[in-house]
Design a protein around this motif. Structure first.
Motif, PDB file in Angstrom:
ATOM      1  N   LEU A  33       0.520  -1.287   0.113  1.00 26.93           N
ATOM      2  CA  LEU A  33      -0.235   0.271  -0.111  1.00 26.93           C
ATOM      3  C   LEU A  33       1.071   1.194   0.027  1.00 26.93           C
ATOM      4  CD1 LEU A  33      -2.734  -0.817   2.636  1.00 26.93           C
ATOM      5  CD2 LEU A  33      -3.018  -0.979   0.157  1.00 26.93           C
ATOM      6  N   GLU A  34       2.106   1.231   0.693  1.00 22.55           N
ATOM      7  CA  GLU A  34       2.471   2.228   0.330  1.00 22.55           C
ATOM      8  C   GLU A  34       3.766   2.410  -0.158  1.00 22.55           C
ATOM      9  OE1 GLU A  34       4.720   2.002   3.936  1.00 22.55           O
ATOM     10  OE2 GLU A  34       3.525   2.437   5.515  1.00 22.55           O
ATOM     11  N   ARG A  35       4.269   2.013  -1.194  1.00 22.29           N
ATOM     12  CA  ARG A  35       4.772   1.669  -2.314  1.00 22.29           C
ATOM     13  C   ARG A  35       4.527   1.292  -3.033  1.00 22.29           C
ATOM     14  NH1 ARG A  35       9.818  -2.048   0.833  1.00 22.29           N
ATOM     15  NH2 ARG A  35      10.556   0.047   1.826  1.00 22.29           N
ATOM     16  N   ASP A  36       3.885   0.251  -3.657  1.00 23.72           N
ATOM     17  CA  ASP A  36       2.644   0.649  -5.040  1.00 23.72           C
ATOM     18  C   ASP A  36       1.593   0.854  -5.035  1.00 23.72           C
ATOM     19  OD1 ASP A  36       5.272  -1.588  -5.211  1.00 23.72           O
ATOM     20  OD2 ASP A  36       4.040  -3.360  -4.920  1.00 23.72           O
ATOM     21  N   GLN A  37       1.083   1.225  -6.435  1.00 24.91           N
ATOM     22  CA  GLN A  37      -0.476   1.612  -6.476  1.00 24.91           C
ATOM     23  C   GLN A  37      -1.018  -0.366  -6.387  1.00 24.91           C
ATOM     24  OE1 GLN A  37      -2.158   4.495  -6.112  1.00 24.91           O
ATOM     25  NE2 GLN A  37      -0.198   5.149  -5.038  1.00 24.91           N
ATOM     26  N   PRO A  38      -1.417  -0.735  -5.491  1.00 25.02           N
ATOM     27  CA  PRO A  38      -1.763  -2.015  -5.839  1.00 25.02           C
ATOM     28  C   PRO A  38      -3.128  -2.136  -6.954  1.00 25.02           C
ATOM     29  CG  PRO A  38      -2.260  -1.727  -3.885  1.00 25.02           C
ATOM     30  CD  PRO A  38      -1.526  -0.256  -4.246  1.00 25.02           C
TER      31      PRO A  38
END
Length: 163
Positions: A33-38
């Motif tokens: 959630l913090e690094r990617d745009q899942p």
């Protein structure tokens, strides 16, 4: 007495393993959630994994060979004002010191007095409501939920027809 202690130790170690796997899954989700745009399927997969870990943990706790944990008492062995590196390592840096001011918060089994009084006030307010009004509100809420479910199923059918 030693067999019950061994059972407790075995049960707690297996529960700790389950909790570690749950914690790792939560950290993985947080990283996504913090690094990617899942995308939606990736989130659903993560939630399914979390659900599986929670179910396994609950099965472990409810297992016949697991002693009833609610009958166990947890007490601190020692309190100290000094930083405890072992405690900090075990709690992954969340609890560096175990002293008399914070132990009651960590071992609390009841709500804070302020929260408890708020809960009692809400219960008093609910008790004052007429039963007919409560039933009408519940029926109204059920109607709204049915309507939303109907809309969601219609949109889902439309979406599936398009794809």
């Amino acid at each position: 007495m030693q067999t019950s202690e061994k059972q407790m130790e075995t049960a707690l170690s297996s529960i700790a393993v389950r909790i570690d796997s749950l914690k790792n899954s939560l950290m993985s989700l947080q990283t996504k959630l913090e690094r990617d745009q899942p995308n939606w399927p990736a989130l659903l997969e993560s939630f399914a994994t979390l659900s599986g870990h929670l179910n396994m943990l609950l099965r472990q706790i409810k297992h016949d060979k697991t002693p009833p944990l609610q009958n166990s008492v947890v007490l601190p062995v020692a309190l100290s004002q000094q930083r405890d590196e072992e405690l900090e390592r075990l709690t992954e840096g969340r609890v560096p010191v175990l002293h008399h001011e914070i132990v009651p918060d960590y071992l609390r089994t009841k709500l804070d007095l302020e929260l408890e009084s708020q809960e009692q006030e809400l219960e008093v307010e609910v008790a004052k409501l007429p039963q007919e009004t409560v039933q009408e509100q519940v029926a109204s809420l059920n109607d709204r939920v049915r309507h939303v479910l109907q809309l969601v199923s219609e949109y889902k059918e439309n979406w599936e027809e398009r794809t």
